[in-house]
Design a protein around this motif. Structure first.
Motif, PDB file in Angstrom:
ATOM      1  N   LYS A   1       0.611  -1.254   0.053  1.00  0.00           N
ATOM      2  CA  LYS A   1      -0.073   0.096   0.040  1.00  0.00           C
ATOM      3  C   LYS A   1       0.777   1.315   0.085  1.00  0.00           C
ATOM      4  N   LYS A   2       1.778   1.258   0.878  1.00  0.00           N
ATOM      5  CA  LYS A   2       2.734   2.332   0.870  1.00  0.00           C
ATOM      6  C   LYS A   2       3.685   2.584  -0.390  1.00  0.00           C
TER       7      LYS A   2
ATOM      8  N   ARG B   1       2.478   1.677  -3.486  1.00  0.00           N
ATOM      9  CA  ARG B   1       1.164   2.451  -4.460  1.00  0.00           C
ATOM     10  C   ARG B   1       1.226   3.822  -4.177  1.00  0.00           C
ATOM     11  N   GLU B   2       1.210   4.150  -2.831  1.00  0.00           N
ATOM     12  CA  GLU B   2       0.781   5.631  -2.552  1.00  0.00           C
ATOM     13  C   GLU B   2       2.240   6.548  -2.988  1.00  0.00           C
ATOM     14  N   ASN B   3       3.316   5.792  -3.139  1.00  0.00           N
ATOM     15  CA  ASN B   3       4.459   6.600  -3.269  1.00  0.00           C
ATOM     16  C   ASN B   3       4.867   6.432  -4.940  1.00  0.00           C
TER      17      ASN B   3
ATOM     18  N   GLU C   1      -5.990   9.560  -9.453  1.00  0.00           N
ATOM     19  CA  GLU C   1      -6.420   9.208  -7.913  1.00  0.00           C
ATOM     20  C   GLU C   1      -6.569   7.711  -7.882  1.00  0.00           C
ATOM     21  N   LYS C   2      -7.129   6.902  -8.659  1.00  0.00           N
ATOM     22  CA  LYS C   2      -7.238   5.385  -8.635  1.00  0.00           C
ATOM     23  C   LYS C   2      -6.592   5.023  -9.735  1.00  0.00           C
TER      24      LYS C   2
ATOM     25  N   ARG D   1      -4.454   1.647  -9.861  1.00  0.00           N
ATOM     26  CA  ARG D   1      -3.286   1.660  -8.897  1.00  0.00           C
ATOM     27  C   ARG D   1      -3.141   0.145  -8.436  1.00  0.00           C
ATOM     28  N   SER D   2      -4.121  -0.325  -8.042  1.00  0.00           N
ATOM     29  CA  SER D   2      -4.041  -1.763  -7.242  1.00  0.00           C
ATOM     30  C   SER D   2      -3.494  -2.842  -8.238  1.00  0.00           C
TER      31      SER D   2
END
Length: 106
Positions: free
Chosen positions: A47-48, A50-52, A74-75, A91-92
């Motif tokens: 998760k970290k 993908r956020e970065n 965003e997604k 993103r996932s």
């Protein structure tokens, strides 16, 4: 439900019944430290990661598509896969950075 009944009987039965429950508790502890905890740690790292993500990163998707990020939303992200072809993916669906596994040319 049966498990709760066994626990209640053990509480009423005394110390000898608690000793019989000890292997079950040990198995639960082993499952937590060897299966559950590492998986949650891996999920947090994913998760970290993908956020970065940022523009210009080279990535690999779940389906094995390699590409370079050209746009972030965003997604979803837009990935250039070569020959000016771009894909829009969730993103996932991003699994890893290719620089982490040595897939990029230096």
């Amino acid at each position: 439900m049966k498990f709760l009944l066994v626990l209640l009987e053990a509480a009423a039965g005394g110390e000898n019944q608690w000793m019989s429950m000890l292997p079950l508790f040990l198995i639960l502890i082993v499952f937590y430290f060897f299966f559950i905890r590492p998986q949650t740690k891996k999920n947090k790292e994913q998760k970290k990661f993908r956020e970065n993500l940022k523009k210009g990163d080279k990535i690999v998707t779940i389906g094995g598509i390699h590409g370079k990020i050209t746009e972030l939303k965003e997604k979803v992200i837009v990935v250039d896969v070569g020959n000016q072809q771009k894909l829009t993916i969730e993103r996932s669906a991003v699994v890893m950075d290719t620089t982490d596994v040595g897939l990029t040319k230096k």
